[in-house]
Motif scaffolding. Structure first.
Motif: not given
Length: 152
Positions: A15-22
């Motif tokens: 989910t963090a990858m898809r949201a680009k939440d580094t």
């Protein structure tokens, strides 16, 4: 106890990858690496209790880092640690309320006293009981201070 934390962690990483939440992704990957390292070291699949213990350890490290950074006046770095702490706490069980912690401490002390152990030697035994009773649900350093105050 089922292994629901590891898949939950893997899903959070995706989910963090898809949201680009580094920032979130970095913290989650660090946690995932710690879990994987422990599995490799012990050559076994970790249970939720094991994963919770790893998360607790990381939370404790973050709290110590935040205190150190704030003392040194490094507020930006402290804020980053606080953000990581918030991400880690999402994976811990719901925190125990103060009344529940008090009841657990009283119960553990009564249990140890019934075995004839009192004073300072009881501290370790009481903490061992509380560690299993409150795993991931209370700040164990704060609980330890409460127990010490009660026993001394």
């Amino acid at each position: 106890m089922g292994n629901s934390l590891k898949p939950q962690l893997a899903e959070a990483v995706k989910t963090a990858m898809r949201a680009k939440d580094t920032a979130r992704l970095g913290t989650l990957r660090f946690l995932q690496a710690a879990v994987k390292q422990k599995e490799v070291d012990e050559r076994r699949e970790l249970s939720d209790a094991d994963v919770t213990a790893i998360i607790e350890k990381q939370v404790k490290q973050r709290r110590e880092s935040i205190a150190a950074f704030e003392q040194a006046g490094r507020t930006e770095t402290a804020e980053q640690e606080k953000a990581e702490l918030a991400v880690l706490q999402e994976f811990l069980p719901k925190a125990a309320d103060p009344a529940e912690v008090e009841a657990a401490i009283a119960d553990a002390i009564a249990q140890v006293n019934s075995q004839g152990v009192t004073g300072a030697p009881a501290m370790g035994k009481v903490m061992a009981i509380l560690k299993t009773a409150l795993a991931g649900r209370a700040d164990m350093s704060a609980v330890s201070a409460q127990v010490k105050a009660r026993l001394m």
